[in-house]
Design a protein around this motif. Structure first.
Motif, PDB file in Angstrom:
ATOM      1  N   ASN A  88      75.065   6.167  29.237  1.00  0.00           N
ATOM      2  CA  ASN A  88      75.063   7.568  28.835  1.00  0.00           C
ATOM      3  C   ASN A  88      74.363   8.443  29.850  1.00  0.00           C
ATOM      4  O   ASN A  88      74.803   9.561  30.137  1.00  0.00           O
ATOM      5  CB  ASN A  88      74.373   7.721  27.478  1.00  0.00           C
ATOM      6  N   GLN A  89      73.288   7.936  30.376  1.00  0.00           N
ATOM      7  CA  GLN A  89      72.591   8.712  31.403  1.00  0.00           C
ATOM      8  C   GLN A  89      73.480   8.885  32.624  1.00  0.00           C
ATOM      9  O   GLN A  89      73.525   9.945  33.237  1.00  0.00           O
ATOM     10  CB  GLN A  89      71.305   7.985  31.826  1.00  0.00           C
ATOM     11  N   GLN A 123      77.269  12.020  35.977  1.00  0.00           N
ATOM     12  CA  GLN A 123      78.569  11.888  36.608  1.00  0.00           C
ATOM     13  C   GLN A 123      79.551  11.476  35.534  1.00  0.00           C
ATOM     14  O   GLN A 123      79.556  10.338  35.112  1.00  0.00           O
ATOM     15  CB  GLN A 123      78.478  10.821  37.700  1.00  0.00           C
ATOM     16  N   PRO A 124      80.374  12.388  35.093  1.00  0.00           N
ATOM     17  CA  PRO A 124      81.194  12.090  33.912  1.00  0.00           C
ATOM     18  C   PRO A 124      82.152  10.924  34.109  1.00  0.00           C
ATOM     19  O   PRO A 124      82.483  10.245  33.162  1.00  0.00           O
ATOM     20  CB  PRO A 124      81.983  13.389  33.690  1.00  0.00           C
ATOM     21  N   ASP A 125      82.518  10.699  35.336  1.00  0.00           N
ATOM     22  CA  ASP A 125      83.454   9.612  35.550  1.00  0.00           C
ATOM     23  C   ASP A 125      82.690   8.317  35.740  1.00  0.00           C
ATOM     24  O   ASP A 125      81.973   8.133  36.716  1.00  0.00           O
ATOM     25  CB  ASP A 125      84.285   9.909  36.803  1.00  0.00           C
ATOM     26  N   LEU A 126      82.890   7.412  34.806  1.00  0.00           N
ATOM     27  CA  LEU A 126      82.126   6.179  34.884  1.00  0.00           C
ATOM     28  C   LEU A 126      82.549   5.307  36.040  1.00  0.00           C
ATOM     29  O   LEU A 126      81.869   4.373  36.399  1.00  0.00           O
ATOM     30  CB  LEU A 126      82.286   5.384  33.580  1.00  0.00           C
ATOM     31  N   ARG A 155      76.625   8.992  32.574  1.00  0.00           N
ATOM     32  CA  ARG A 155      77.640   9.991  32.234  1.00  0.00           C
ATOM     33  C   ARG A 155      77.098  11.393  32.345  1.00  0.00           C
ATOM     34  O   ARG A 155      77.833  12.311  32.718  1.00  0.00           O
ATOM     35  CB  ARG A 155      78.110   9.771  30.793  1.00  0.00           C
ATOM     36  N   SER A 156      75.850  11.528  32.009  1.00  0.00           N
ATOM     37  CA  SER A 156      75.306  12.886  32.085  1.00  0.00           C
ATOM     38  C   SER A 156      75.218  13.356  33.524  1.00  0.00           C
ATOM     39  O   SER A 156      75.250  14.544  33.813  1.00  0.00           O
ATOM     40  CB  SER A 156      73.934  12.924  31.430  1.00  0.00           C
ATOM     41  N   SER A 186      83.179   6.338  39.019  1.00  0.00           N
ATOM     42  CA  SER A 186      82.802   6.861  40.316  1.00  0.00           C
ATOM     43  C   SER A 186      81.314   6.595  40.521  1.00  0.00           C
ATOM     44  O   SER A 186      80.710   5.838  39.779  1.00  0.00           O
ATOM     45  CB  SER A 186      83.122   8.346  40.350  1.00  0.00           C
ATOM     46  N   LYS A 242      65.422  15.830  28.575  1.00  0.00           N
ATOM     47  CA  LYS A 242      66.617  15.245  27.975  1.00  0.00           C
ATOM     48  C   LYS A 242      66.330  14.389  26.759  1.00  0.00           C
ATOM     49  O   LYS A 242      66.798  14.661  25.687  1.00  0.00           O
ATOM     50  CB  LYS A 242      67.388  14.436  29.020  1.00  0.00           C
ATOM     51  N   GLU A 271      71.690  11.400  22.680  1.00  0.00           N
ATOM     52  CA  GLU A 271      70.894  10.760  23.714  1.00  0.00           C
ATOM     53  C   GLU A 271      69.603  10.245  23.141  1.00  0.00           C
ATOM     54  O   GLU A 271      69.103   9.229  23.531  1.00  0.00           O
ATOM     55  CB  GLU A 271      70.576  11.752  24.814  1.00  0.00           C
TER      56      GLU A 271
END
Lengths: 139, 614
Positions: free
Chosen positions: B266-267, B272-275, B269-270, B277, B224, B197
């Motif tokens: 990337n943020q 909400q892992p599903d891009l 993803r951090s 959604s 972070k 990150e």
């Protein structure tokens, strides 16, 4: 002359007030405040039909200045009140309804904003723009 | 390098900003310090210019940690600028650090050698000349720390010079508490740690300083991005090589560059892992609140970026919001309306490119007239469940999907996102059926179900296509496909020993036939054409390689095998057609039913509507 106010339960304090033109505002505020009672009365009257989509309130015609006060209640008991000049006869019922609908839609959009705490005054620029454009249309 | 005489502190004592501590300075020290100070801060300025101080500090060749510490200790952090007292203390601390003492006020009470600065001999260098063109604004410590971020890139400091004047007046209003909180975070940049990150944060930072007129574009989001690595510096330098490549973006602050986009993703993803959604409102609120922007501004940013007003942020919405936050922190005023380059449609289209590059075989896409469509589909497949579809649009989705299945060249961009994702889902189903790819099959089915749960439309349709399509027929086709593969392989095997040499090449051909179909699998083409060409290509491969094998094989067997392969392909296509036709009819039926229901509901509504008073 147009004034719109949104009041939220339970204390019915106003969340948003906008009027055109801006003089005599206090008088309008007073008018709206008194009309809130009538609105509450109407809500309690139709207690069975919980969902009262829109209510048209035509009244409070003062002898000297005549203007009409319209009310609208949402499902969450948020009241919208609009005061218009009676001399503005061009305004028809449908238009009032559509204005209320627009207000309601904008209000729900504001609700979607997680940074908005219900009960705060509404400072949204988008909302302001919408209300302004609506009022411009009328006046 | 002059070493001042060890003893004999002179009368001059600098009143330190640190609680009235009197700091004895030797004559030589005083001389040197005042010289340095005047260099950094030509009179009549009261405070030293930020960048020049930064340069000077860097020239001392101390690690960035130490420099930060020094800045803190000398009080510049507290007061927000380098006045003479702070400057002198800082110089003393530098000297202490260079002599190996810890950075503390106590250590500078002793006699110390003069601080050593590399390249100070070249006093006449332009480096000091340009900083001397001072802004007339108080140096803000965050500025220096930002420069410390780009530790090895001194020229960046210069580049920042012209940009800081317009920025600083805007930024000076932020209260010093905010300055404080920026500094520890920027300190993190100076430190050397590792982390993915951070690397992203750094290019994002650099990108900002390079492109946006900024100053303290500090790493906001708390712990972070707090730590950067030495690789950070390397990546910084690497990033700096490319700034000109996206230089044409620099004039438009509302345009998101690639590095920024990657960082945002990337943020995302951090959170909400599903891009594909979305982030819910409360999660996003917590996240953006960390940026320490005032709530009304955050509220406005949200309003701008959440275009569908659903209380959740999809990936493009999130990127737009993040970008606005970043811009605001850099001093840009928020626009009244969302700029065009931040619109979700634009961002989605823009996100097309990176997805494409990593996923696809371009040869296939170009061969198709609907190649653009295919690419879009692949992208939207990845981003497919981005928004909860407007469920009134589900009807039209079904319709459109049919049309698209039949026609190839519907321009994709005109179709709103909801259409895309639904069509891609069904497309995914179809292609899955043919490619036997269980993974995406389940994916598409679940997302359909999700969409349905959120939908207002009364339940009915979408489960049906799955059952009929993905399970039953797909299995059949799967078997058939494998059978065909088997047949082909077995077809090659029987050739008697004389054919032994060709066998390895034959297997190669079969293998060749497989990989071309794989990328097409990923591409998820919906058009029947798309389905056909991969079918044809293996056969083409087979047939093209056949001539090579010809000398070895009897001609008759060749042609029969060819025929078999072609017939297989034809059969597959027919099956695919049948499946699609069935799907079409089912969807049409569903459409009719939903229409009926809608009409019924509308009439009910009319009846129930209370009679108007008066």
């Amino acid at each position: 002359v147009l004034l719109s106010i949104i009041c939220s339960p339970p204390q019915n304090y106003p969340l948003y007030i906008r009027s055109i033109p801006t003089e005599n505002e206090l008088k309008f505020h007073y008018t709206v405040h008194t009309s809130l009672d009538v609105v509450d009365e109407k809500i309690s009257a139709m207690g069975k039909a919980l969902v009262d989509q829109r209510e048209l309130y035509l009244g409070l015609l003062y002898p000297t200045e005549d203007y009409k006060v319209y009310g609208y209640v949402t499902n969450s008991k948020v009241k919208f009140v609009m005061v218009v000049d009676s001399s503005n006869t061009a305004l028809r019922d449908n238009e009032i309804r559509s204005m209320f609908r627009k207000l309601h839609n904008s209000y729900t959009d504001i609700m979607c904003n997680p940074f908005y705490n219900p009960g705060d005054r509404i400072h949204s620029r988008a909302f302001d723009n919408m209300v302004n454009s609506m009022m411009m249309q009328v006046c | 390098m002059e070493q001042g005489p060890a003893g004999g502190s002179a009368a001059a004592a600098a009143a330190a900003g640190t609680g009235g501590l009197l700091l004895p300075l030797s004559e030589s020290e005083q001389q040197r310090y005042s010289e340095l100070f005047s260099r950094c801060c030509p009179p009549p300025e009261a405070a030293a210019g930020g960048s020049s101080v930064g340069e000077l500090f860097r020239a001392s060749q101390l690690p960035p940690d130490t420099l930060h510490q020094i800045t803190e200790v000398c009080g510049a952090k507290r007061v927000g600028y380098f006045g003479p007292a702070q400057f002198y203390i800082a110089l003393k601390l530098i000297a202490a650090a260079q002599s190996g003492f810890p950075v503390r006020i106590e250590s500078i009470k002793n006699e110390l050698p003069l601080p050593r600065f590399m390249a100070l001999k070249n006093d006449s260098e332009v480096r000091y000349g340009t900083p001397a063109e001072l802004h007339g604004v108080k140096f803000q410590v965050p500025h220096a720390t930002l420069e410390k971020n780009s530790y090895k890139r001194t020229d960046e400091g210069d580049k920042q010079e012209p940009k800081s004047p317009p920025m600083s007046p805007i930024c000076s209003p932020p209260a010093s508490p905010s300055t404080y909180q920026r500094i520890p975070l920027s300190y993190g940049y100076g430190k050397s740690r590792s982390g993915l990150e951070q690397q992203h944060a750094a290019p994002y930072e650099v990108r900002h300083s390079a492109h946006q007129q900024d100053g303290p574009s500090s790493g906001n989001y708390g712990p972070k991005p707090a730590l950067a690595s030495s690789t950070l510096n390397r990546s910084l330098s690497a990033e700096r090589e490319q700034p000109e490549s996206s230089a044409h973006y620099s004039d438009d602050p509302w345009r998101i560059t690639e590095e920024q986009r990657d960082y945002y993703i990337n943020q995302f993803r951090s959170l909400q892992p599903d891009l594909n959604s979305f982030i819910s409102g409360s999660v996003a609120k917590n996240f953006f609140t960390k940026s320490k922007l005032p709530i009304p501004e955050l509220s406005h940013i949200w309003e701008l970026s959440d275009v569908d007003c659903d209380g959740a942020l999809t990936l493009p919405e999130f990127c737009a919001a993040f970008h606005l936050v970043v811009a605001r922190k850099n001093g840009y005023q928020l626009p009244e309306t969302l700029p065009e380059t931040l619109q979700p449609e634009y961002l989605q289209a823009a996100s097309l490119k990176p997805m494409r590059d990593c996923a696809l075989f371009d040869s296939y896409s170009e061969s198709l007239p609907g190649g653009q469509q295919a690419r879009d589909f692949s992208r939207t497949e990845k981003a497919s469940a981005e928004e909860v579809p407007d469920n009134s649009a589900l009807l039209q989705d079904a319709k459109k999907e049919d049309k698209q299945a039949l026609k190839v060249s519907t321009p994709l961009k005109t179709i709103p996102k909801e259409f895309q994702h639904l069509t891609v889902k069904t497309a995914a189903q179809e292609s899955n059926a043919l490619r036997a790819r269980p993974r995406s099959r389940s994916y598409s089915s679940t997302s359909i179900e999700d969409a349905m749960k959120k939908g207002e439309e009364p339940p009915t349709p979408p489960p049906r296509p799955q059952k009929s399509h993905s399970r039953a027929s797909s299995l059949d086709l799967n078997k058939i496909f494998q059978q065909n593969a088997q047949a082909v392989r077995s077809g090659w095997l029987p050739p008697p020993p004389p054919a032994l040499p060709p066998r390895p090449s034959v297997s190669q051909e079969v293998v060749l036939a497989q990989p071309p179909s794989k990328p097409t699998r990923r591409k998820l083409r919906t058009e029947t054409q798309g389905l056909e060409t991969p079918e044809l290509s293996p056969t083409i491969n087979v047939t093209s390689s056949l001539p090579a094998v010809k000398p070895h094989l009897p001609v008759q067997k060749q042609s029969s095998k060819q025929k078999r392969a072609i017939q297989t392909a034809i059969r597959k296509n027919k099956e695919a057609n049948a499946v699609l036709a069935r799907l079409n009819s089912e969807l049409q039926q569903q459409l009719k039913e939903v229409h009926k229901e809608r009409i019924a509901l509308e009439t009910q509504l009319e009846q129930l509507r209370p009679v108007t008073v008066l």
